[in-house]
Structure formats: C-alpha cells, structure tokens
Design an enzyme around this catalytic site. Structure first.
Site, PDB file in Angstrom:
ATOM      1  N   HIS A  71       6.240  -8.495  -0.480  1.00 34.81           N
ATOM      2  CA  HIS A  71       5.427  -7.692  -1.394  1.00 34.81           C
ATOM      3  C   HIS A  71       5.112  -6.288  -0.893  1.00 34.81           C
ATOM      4  O   HIS A  71       4.473  -5.519  -1.610  1.00 34.81           O
ATOM      5  CB  HIS A  71       4.105  -8.420  -1.684  1.00 34.81           C
ATOM      6  CG  HIS A  71       4.261  -9.610  -2.574  1.00 34.81           C
ATOM      7  ND1 HIS A  71       4.158  -9.528  -3.941  1.00 34.81           N
ATOM      8  CD2 HIS A  71       4.526 -10.905  -2.286  1.00 34.81           C
ATOM      9  CE1 HIS A  71       4.336 -10.728  -4.469  1.00 34.81           C
ATOM     10  NE2 HIS A  71       4.562 -11.588  -3.488  1.00 34.81           N
ATOM     11  N   ASP A 108       3.378   2.193  -0.132  1.00 35.34           N
ATOM     12  CA  ASP A 108       2.905   0.989  -0.812  1.00 35.34           C
ATOM     13  C   ASP A 108       4.093   0.226  -1.371  1.00 35.34           C
ATOM     14  O   ASP A 108       5.048   0.842  -1.876  1.00 35.34           O
ATOM     15  CB  ASP A 108       1.954   1.343  -1.964  1.00 35.34           C
ATOM     16  CG  ASP A 108       0.817   0.348  -2.109  1.00 35.34           C
ATOM     17  OD1 ASP A 108       0.972  -0.801  -1.659  1.00 35.34           O
ATOM     18  OD2 ASP A 108      -0.236   0.713  -2.665  1.00 35.34           O
TER      19      ASP A 108
END
Length: 495
Positions: free
Chosen positions: A159, A366
């Site tokens: 992720h 991110d």
C-alpha cells in the site's frame, strides 16, 4: 467464509462499550469489502487480545470475524515499532537518512510474521478461499503460507510506494523479504511506476526470472499488477447528503471568519509534508498580505506513532510553526491556521471537505492517498491541490499538481487559485476538472478495486506449481524461529 484478510492493524476500534470502524486508510478501504463478502480479518489485537481474541461485526448481523493476535511487547517493539516503522517505512518513502538497520528488528519481524501465518492456517481450511495479505508489516507471510498450503490462493498488496532497486539495496535482508512476498500468486501495487520498480528489484534476487509482468520463482509464475485503490463512493455520497454534516460544514466556514477555507487532512507523519505546507502558507501570507483575514487553513493532524522520538520531534516542529504563524498574522479574531491535533471519523471529515474551497494534499511521498479521492468526490466547488509525488497523482491527472518541496512555488500556486476564485476567473475550467475527477474516483471505487484484484487472484496460474526450491534467503528465515507448526510458536489468542 469467502475471504481472509491479513493485516497488521485491526479494522475496528473500541468506542464506549462497543466497537466501531477504525480510522485509517487500510481499514477505510477494506472494511466495506469484507462487510460485503463476509469472511475473516486476522490482525494484531493491540489491546485486550488475550481476553478478547475474537470479534464479530457488525454485532446485530455479523458479516465477518476479527481474529485478534496477542503479540509479546518485546516483539511489538522490534517488529512494529522497529522493522516496520523505523526501517521499511522510511526506506519505502526514499528517506534513507531515517532508515535504521538492526538485526534484532529482523528477528522480531520474522517471529511476528510466523505468528500471523499460523493464525491464518488455523482457520484457512479451504485453499480455494483467497487469502489477501496486506502491506509491509507482513512481507514474509505469503511464503510461509505457501510452504504449508502449496495450492492455496494467496494475494499480497503493497500500500505504500515501492522505490527503485538502488534504494532497496541498502537493506541487507532484501533477498529474504522479496522471497517472502513472492510466495503470493499475485502481487498488487497502486501504480505502474511501483510495478516497474518491483520487477526491477526482483532482478536482484538470485534464481528469479522476470518476464513481462511476471516473476518466475520456485516453479511458479507470480503476477505483478497495478491495482490503484479507491474509496467507498456510495458511503461518502450518503454522508455528504446528511443535513447534520452539511450544517457542520456551514459552521466550519462561519468559524473560519474569512472568505476562503483551505483544508489539509493527514496523519502527523514526516512523509506527509505538513511542515513544508505550513511554510508555504506562511510565505503566502508574507508576500500576499491581501489574504490575511480572508483565507483560513484548517490543518487536521491525526496523532501517529507517538512512541517514536522522530514523531514527537515532528509534533514539536509543527506546533512551533502553527504558533509562529498565528502569532504573526492573527487579527480581530481571525486565525490563519486552525490546527486540530486529533482523529476524526470519516463522516466528520466530509464536513471539512464540503466547507473547503481548496484541499492541500501535498505529501513528500505517498503510496496513494485516499484523502485526495475523498475530497475530489465530495467537494461541490473546490480545487484539489495534489503532490506530484503521491500515487494519487497518477490516477487523478486533473488535480492541480505541485512539488511539495517547492515552498515558494506552492505559495504562488495558492495565490493564483485564491485570486482566480475571488475574481470569478476560470470557473468553467475548475468545473471541468471537478467533473473529470469525480468520474475517475467513481471508476476507482473500493469495491471495484477489491473485485478486480480478487478476480485476478482467482485466475489459474500461468505456470503450474512445481516442487518448491529453497531460496537463498530461506535458510536465514527458517533458523530464526522457535518451535511450532511453522517453526514460529503459537498465534497467541487468535482463533
């Protein structure tokens, strides 16, 4: 049971006498999937796991069970606070000066991964039921499951960013970790860039052969695919329509005391770029004084990893910045920064999204960033400013992209946005951007994300499973574990 999710973090948190959905990207993304499909979630039970090893949710009509593992405190310190948060997290975000290489971290990490694998095996009796392992805390779990259930359906999803191989090469145990991940049938990452980086990294693993988007490893073909994650669009649409939420949004605008509202929503993490964002806000107010008293930044900072000194230092830095900015520019009850150091449930964040003319999603790095999608989906008149170093930038090209390190550039971008909104310029352009962003977020819906990944996982493997071959990394992993079915001890309060 139709799905087993394996993740470090629990999807529920205690509130009063009951349990409610946890706050956080992974829980927000996967909880609705498991509610819809039914099954089990295996997680570390951070509190009371010994006395409460099993939760059924929702209580009135349970759709899935949470199997809560007890982990010894010393193991938590080494595996979670150490290997995961002080080694893998900064490494994956390209912050090599923060990476700590400690062998005691790896020892604890191996032990924790074995506990998770044993907990899964205790309830996974049908290999046709897919097991979906999540993220960097559990890189060794797929290979441990593969050794025990050679024909099982095992997926792994990463992720956070997957950096290029030259970043990974600082890690002495790279081969062992890669071999762990390659126990899966399917490895998912958010973007094509991360897929390319993963495949390039696999070329460093002795015995691995990369062909297209497959890694041939130990007689199997492991597929590597981009599956960008989304949000639960139906749920956010419903929340945005609630009168209570809309009234809360109106109150937030009135409390701001100016004409324009901007919002940032982040965990208080050094990857999120909050100090750089605040520096840009300060620069804007210095160089363009017309926005003093006219524009207010709501900065929500969710407490995170408060046991780590680096995070405590970050909080002190942000506190000082907010105090300095407010002290320098506040006037007549107007505060340039309204700083909220607390967590909000997702439906409460919707009020901030509705209130904001501009959302600042400017992480230094991110994996995806679901706040960007949430704001783009909910806002009715707002502008999304998005870091070009977030995975979301690859799937939301209509956002206004910025370099989060460029403080002056970000300040000037904000000045341009505020000026255009104040003067009514570019209205059709902003409307077109919003409409396009909403279409993209709708296509990324979390249920579609899960369905696409699981459908791919359930495909027949391209190369039949052959006899397992021990990898170069396997001996180190095997010799580190104590006794037990996997050589790793009991799962401690799981099923």
């Amino acid at each position: 049971m139709s799905l087993v999710v394996v993740a470090n973090r629990e999807p529920l948190r205690r509130e009063g006498d009951g349990w409610v959905p946890a706050v956080g990207g992974l829980a927000t993304a996967l909880l609705p999937v498991l509610e819809r499909r039914g099954g089990a979630w295996v997680a570390w039970g951070e509190k009371d796991a010994g006395s409460l090893p099993l939760l059924h949710y929702p209580p009135a009509a349970p759709r899935f069970a949470v199997h809560r593992l007890f982990l010894p405190p010393r193991e938590v310190a080494g595996s979670y606070h150490g290997m995961a948060n002080r080694t893998l997290w900064p490494l994956a975000h390209y912050l090599l000066d923060r990476v700590e290489i400690r062998r005691d971290f790896l020892t604890a990490y191996r032990s924790t991964n074995r506990r998770f694998a044993e907990a899964v095996l205790s309830l996974w009796d049908d290999p046709h039921i897919p097991v979906w392992v999540q993220d960097y805390h559990l890189m060794l779990v797929p290979a441990l499951l593969r050794a025990a259930r050679p024909q099982g359906r095992i997926g792994f999803f990463w992720h956070i960013p997957w950096p290029p191989p030259e970043v990974w090469q600082v890690l002495p145990w790279l081969e062992e970790l890669l071999a762990g991940v390659l126990g899966a049938d399917l490895v998912g990452l958010h973007t094509a860039e991360y897929v390319d980086n993963f495949l390039a990294t696999c070329r460093l693993l002795p015995g691995a052969v990369v062909r297209g988007q497959r890694v041939l490893w130990q007689g199997r073909a492991v597929r590597v695919e981009a599956h960008p994650i989304g949000i639960d669009t139906a749920r956010f649409r419903r929340w945005a329509a609630e009168p209570r939420i809309r009234e809360r949004a109106a109150r937030l605008r009135r409390a701001a005391g100016g004409r324009f509202v901007l919002v940032g929503v982040d965990r208080l993490d050094y990857t999120k770029g909050i100090p750089e964002r605040l520096a840009a806000w300060e620069r804007l107010l210095e160089q363009h004084p017309q926005w003093r008293g006219q524009a207010t930044l709501y900065q929500i900072a969710v407490p995170s990893r408060t046991r780590l000194e680096s995070y405590r230092q970050l909080k002190r830095r942000v506190d000082e910045q907010v105090g300095r900015i407010n002290g320098a520019f506040m006037q007549d009850g107007w505060l340039p920064v309204r700083y909220l150091y607390r967590a909000f449930p997702p439906q409460e964040l919707v009020a901030f999204y509705l209130a904001a003319d501009v959302a600042l999603v400017t992480p230094l790095r991110d994996g995806m960033n679901l706040v960007a999608q949430e704001y783009a989906w909910v806002t009715e008149n707002g502008v999304l400013v998005l870091s070009n170093l977030a995975g979301a930038a690859a799937v939301l090209p209509e956002a206004l992209r910025v370099n989060p390190y460029d403080v002056d550039g970000l300040a000037e971008t904000l000045h341009g946005i505020l000026a255009s909104l104040a003067e009514g310029r570019g209205r059709r352009t902003w409307e077109a951007r919003r409409a396009a962003l909403k279409e993209r977020v709708a296509a990324l819906d979390v249920h579609g994300w899960a369905a696409r990944f699981l459908a791919s996982l359930e495909q027949a493997p391209a190369v039949p499973a052959g006899p397992p071959r021990r990898s170069a990394a396997a001996p180190g992993a095997a010799t580190a574990a104590p006794e037990g079915p996997l050589g790793g001890g009991s799962p401690g309060g799981s099923a």
